[in-house]
Design a protein around this motif. Sequence first.
Motif, PDB file in Angstrom:
ATOM      1  N   LEU A 172       9.041  64.736  58.384  1.00  7.64           N
ATOM      2  CA  LEU A 172       8.058  63.674  58.597  1.00  7.64           C
ATOM      3  C   LEU A 172       8.731  62.378  59.018  1.00  7.64           C
ATOM      4  CD1 LEU A 172       5.594  64.388  55.664  1.00  7.64           C
ATOM      5  CD2 LEU A 172       5.135  64.644  58.110  1.00  7.64           C
ATOM      6  N   ARG A 173       9.837  62.025  58.378  1.00 10.26           N
ATOM      7  CA  ARG A 173      10.567  60.810  58.768  1.00 10.26           C
ATOM      8  C   ARG A 173      11.123  60.956  60.185  1.00 10.26           C
ATOM      9  NH1 ARG A 173      12.980  57.174  54.715  1.00 10.26           N
ATOM     10  NH2 ARG A 173      13.589  55.999  56.579  1.00 10.26           N
ATOM     11  N   ALA A 174      11.611  62.138  60.531  1.00  6.59           N
ATOM     12  CA  ALA A 174      12.163  62.366  61.874  1.00  6.59           C
ATOM     13  C   ALA A 174      11.068  62.239  62.940  1.00  6.59           C
ATOM     14  CB  ALA A 174      12.834  63.728  61.948  1.00  6.59           C
ATOM     15  N   TRP A 175       9.881  62.777  62.667  1.00  7.62           N
ATOM     16  CA  TRP A 175       8.778  62.649  63.619  1.00  7.62           C
ATOM     17  C   TRP A 175       8.339  61.193  63.766  1.00  7.62           C
ATOM     18  CZ3 TRP A 175       7.331  65.452  67.462  1.00  7.62           C
ATOM     19  CH2 TRP A 175       7.579  66.823  67.459  1.00  7.62           C
ATOM     20  N   LEU A 176       8.329  60.452  62.669  1.00  4.47           N
ATOM     21  CA  LEU A 176       7.982  59.033  62.744  1.00  4.47           C
ATOM     22  C   LEU A 176       9.016  58.298  63.600  1.00  4.47           C
ATOM     23  CD1 LEU A 176       6.129  56.713  61.893  1.00  4.47           C
ATOM     24  CD2 LEU A 176       7.472  56.530  59.777  1.00  4.47           C
ATOM     25  N   ASP A 177      10.292  58.552  63.367  1.00  4.48           N
ATOM     26  CA  ASP A 177      11.346  57.916  64.174  1.00  4.48           C
ATOM     27  C   ASP A 177      11.239  58.307  65.642  1.00  4.48           C
ATOM     28  OD1 ASP A 177      12.441  56.549  62.027  1.00  4.48           O
ATOM     29  OD2 ASP A 177      13.970  58.070  61.629  1.00  4.48           O
ATOM     30  N   TYR A 178      10.933  59.549  65.908  1.00 11.55           N
ATOM     31  CA  TYR A 178      10.785  60.029  67.279  1.00 11.55           C
ATOM     32  C   TYR A 178       9.691  59.247  68.016  1.00 11.55           C
ATOM     33  CZ  TYR A 178       9.829  63.313  71.109  1.00 11.55           C
ATOM     34  OH  TYR A 178       9.620  63.887  72.349  1.00 11.55           O
ATOM     35  N   HIS A 179       8.570  59.066  67.355  1.00 11.31           N
ATOM     36  CA  HIS A 179       7.466  58.343  67.991  1.00 11.31           C
ATOM     37  C   HIS A 179       7.745  56.843  68.095  1.00 11.31           C
ATOM     38  CE1 HIS A 179       4.658  61.432  69.010  1.00 11.31           C
ATOM     39  NE2 HIS A 179       4.888  62.018  67.861  1.00 11.31           N
ATOM     40  N   ARG A 180       8.466  56.284  67.137  1.00 12.97           N
ATOM     41  CA  ARG A 180       8.880  54.876  67.256  1.00 12.97           C
ATOM     42  C   ARG A 180       9.756  54.705  68.500  1.00 12.97           C
ATOM     43  NH1 ARG A 180      11.078  54.120  61.118  1.00 12.97           N
ATOM     44  NH2 ARG A 180       9.153  53.425  60.092  1.00 12.97           N
ATOM     45  N   ASP A 181      10.713  55.617  68.659  1.00  9.50           N
ATOM     46  CA  ASP A 181      11.618  55.549  69.819  1.00  9.50           C
ATOM     47  C   ASP A 181      10.869  55.776  71.131  1.00  9.50           C
ATOM     48  OD1 ASP A 181      13.780  55.006  68.204  1.00  9.50           O
ATOM     49  OD2 ASP A 181      14.507  57.077  68.177  1.00  9.50           O
ATOM     50  N   THR A 182       9.849  56.613  71.104  1.00 10.78           N
ATOM     51  CA  THR A 182       9.038  56.833  72.306  1.00 10.78           C
ATOM     52  C   THR A 182       8.355  55.532  72.719  1.00 10.78           C
ATOM     53  OG1 THR A 182       8.666  59.162  71.765  1.00 10.78           O
ATOM     54  CG2 THR A 182       7.093  58.130  73.277  1.00 10.78           C
ATOM     55  N   LEU A 183       7.797  54.809  71.767  1.00 14.66           N
ATOM     56  CA  LEU A 183       7.149  53.536  72.094  1.00 14.66           C
ATOM     57  C   LEU A 183       8.167  52.542  72.647  1.00 14.66           C
ATOM     58  CD1 LEU A 183       4.547  51.853  72.132  1.00 14.66           C
ATOM     59  CD2 LEU A 183       5.180  51.049  69.843  1.00 14.66           C
ATOM     60  N   ARG A 184       9.328  52.459  72.015  1.00 17.02           N
ATOM     61  CA  ARG A 184      10.366  51.555  72.533  1.00 17.02           C
ATOM     62  C   ARG A 184      10.718  51.921  73.976  1.00 17.02           C
ATOM     63  NH1 ARG A 184      12.638  52.395  67.216  1.00 17.02           N
ATOM     64  NH2 ARG A 184      12.602  50.459  66.022  1.00 17.02           N
ATOM     65  N   TRP A 185      10.818  53.211  74.245  1.00 19.46           N
ATOM     66  CA  TRP A 185      11.165  53.705  75.574  1.00 19.46           C
ATOM     67  C   TRP A 185      10.106  53.296  76.597  1.00 19.46           C
ATOM     68  CZ3 TRP A 185      10.010  59.335  77.143  1.00 19.46           C
ATOM     69  CH2 TRP A 185      10.546  59.628  78.400  1.00 19.46           C
ATOM     70  N   LYS A 186       8.830  53.432  76.222  1.00 17.46           N
ATOM     71  CA  LYS A 186       7.743  53.098  77.135  1.00 17.46           C
ATOM     72  C   LYS A 186       7.697  51.600  77.443  1.00 17.46           C
ATOM     73  CE  LYS A 186       6.407  57.284  77.461  1.00 17.46           C
ATOM     74  NZ  LYS A 186       6.585  58.027  78.701  1.00 17.46           N
ATOM     75  N   CYS A 187       8.190  50.771  76.535  1.00 16.26           N
ATOM     76  CA  CYS A 187       8.159  49.318  76.719  1.00 16.26           C
ATOM     77  C   CYS A 187       9.464  48.764  77.294  1.00 16.26           C
ATOM     78  CB  CYS A 187       7.867  48.638  75.380  1.00 16.26           C
ATOM     79  SG  CYS A 187       6.236  49.035  74.716  1.00 16.26           S
ATOM     80  N   HIS A 188      10.481  49.582  77.359  1.00 17.79           N
ATOM     81  CA  HIS A 188      11.810  49.125  77.775  1.00 17.79           C
ATOM     82  C   HIS A 188      11.840  48.593  79.212  1.00 17.79           C
ATOM     83  CE1 HIS A 188      16.138  48.880  77.948  1.00 17.79           C
ATOM     84  NE2 HIS A 188      16.085  49.505  79.109  1.00 17.79           N
ATOM     85  N   ARG A 239      -1.131  59.238  69.165  1.00 18.05           N
ATOM     86  CA  ARG A 239      -2.315  58.835  69.932  1.00 18.05           C
ATOM     87  C   ARG A 239      -1.997  57.643  70.824  1.00 18.05           C
ATOM     88  NH1 ARG A 239      -6.398  55.544  67.793  1.00 18.05           N
ATOM     89  NH2 ARG A 239      -5.547  55.981  65.740  1.00 18.05           N
ATOM     90  N   HIS A 240      -1.370  56.632  70.258  1.00 16.00           N
ATOM     91  CA  HIS A 240      -1.085  55.429  71.039  1.00 16.00           C
ATOM     92  C   HIS A 240       0.044  55.630  72.044  1.00 16.00           C
ATOM     93  CE1 HIS A 240      -4.157  53.038  69.333  1.00 16.00           C
ATOM     94  NE2 HIS A 240      -3.631  52.978  68.127  1.00 16.00           N
ATOM     95  N   ASN A 241       0.963  56.537  71.772  1.00 18.85           N
ATOM     96  CA  ASN A 241       1.993  56.826  72.777  1.00 18.85           C
ATOM     97  C   ASN A 241       1.384  57.514  73.997  1.00 18.85           C
ATOM     98  OD1 ASN A 241       4.221  55.568  71.676  1.00 18.85           O
ATOM     99  ND2 ASN A 241       4.849  57.363  70.502  1.00 18.85           N
ATOM    100  N   GLY A 242       0.301  58.233  73.812  1.00 24.74           N
ATOM    101  CA  GLY A 242      -0.436  58.769  74.959  1.00 24.74           C
ATOM    102  C   GLY A 242      -1.015  57.651  75.798  1.00 24.74           C
ATOM    103  N   HIS A 243      -1.570  56.634  75.128  1.00 22.66           N
ATOM    104  CA  HIS A 243      -2.049  55.454  75.854  1.00 22.66           C
ATOM    105  C   HIS A 243      -0.883  54.778  76.570  1.00 22.66           C
ATOM    106  CE1 HIS A 243      -5.188  55.297  72.430  1.00 22.66           C
ATOM    107  NE2 HIS A 243      -5.729  55.898  73.468  1.00 22.66           N
ATOM    108  N   ALA A 244       0.245  54.654  75.881  1.00 25.70           N
ATOM    109  CA  ALA A 244       1.418  53.986  76.460  1.00 25.70           C
ATOM    110  C   ALA A 244       1.886  54.708  77.722  1.00 25.70           C
ATOM    111  CB  ALA A 244       2.546  53.912  75.428  1.00 25.70           C
ATOM    112  N   ASP A 245       1.827  56.044  77.723  1.00 21.31           N
ATOM    113  CA  ASP A 245       2.197  56.803  78.927  1.00 21.31           C
ATOM    114  C   ASP A 245       1.356  56.369  80.127  1.00 21.31           C
ATOM    115  OD1 ASP A 245       4.148  58.470  77.814  1.00 21.31           O
ATOM    116  OD2 ASP A 245       2.711  60.044  77.318  1.00 21.31           O
TER     117      ASP A 245
END
Length: 177
Positions: A21-37, A159-165
């Motif tokens: 669960l912590r790894a999935w949370l970190d994965y999605h945090r990093d995905t958001l950072r990536w989309k905003c980079h 859900r929000h990373n889909g929006h970010a894409d």
Amino acid sequence: MSDSMHTRQEPPTHGPEHAQLRAWLDYHRDTLRWKCHGLTADQLAQQLAPSTLTLGGLMAHLALVEDNWLSVVLMGREGHDHWADADWDSDPDWEMSDAATHTPEELLALYDRVIARCDAVLDEVGDDLDRLSVKRSRAHDTPFDLRWILVHLVEEYARHNGHADLIRESIDGATGE
């Protein structure tokens, strides 16, 4: 949007529930950072009609969501100082509106500070997924366990990373998983 700029650690395919669960949370945090980079303030504030969502707004929103669930609901503490002066009555989406007033560096710094604060809460609690929240569900008048909160945070990010894409692709054509 180069993958070399933001590498994400793939979550484990097996192992203890808490670690996954912590790894999935970190994965999605990093995905958001990536989309905003690498975006400018104007790009972080760009909307994709008909929605008013922005990448900067999503970054602020997800920081607020994590802080609320982990600091406020789980631990019964005050939220991060950034939210203290928010006028939620006149603007229920204040965190998203406020994001447009900050530089990309300020938004990322806020996001990283709040995530570090949330990680400290998770480290303090440890792997006790049955740990109950101080605050109770308004709908059921029952506490939440840490497992429910972590699953909800992963769902919120997914859900929000889909929006970010979609928003990122509309800004500069950049795509990625």
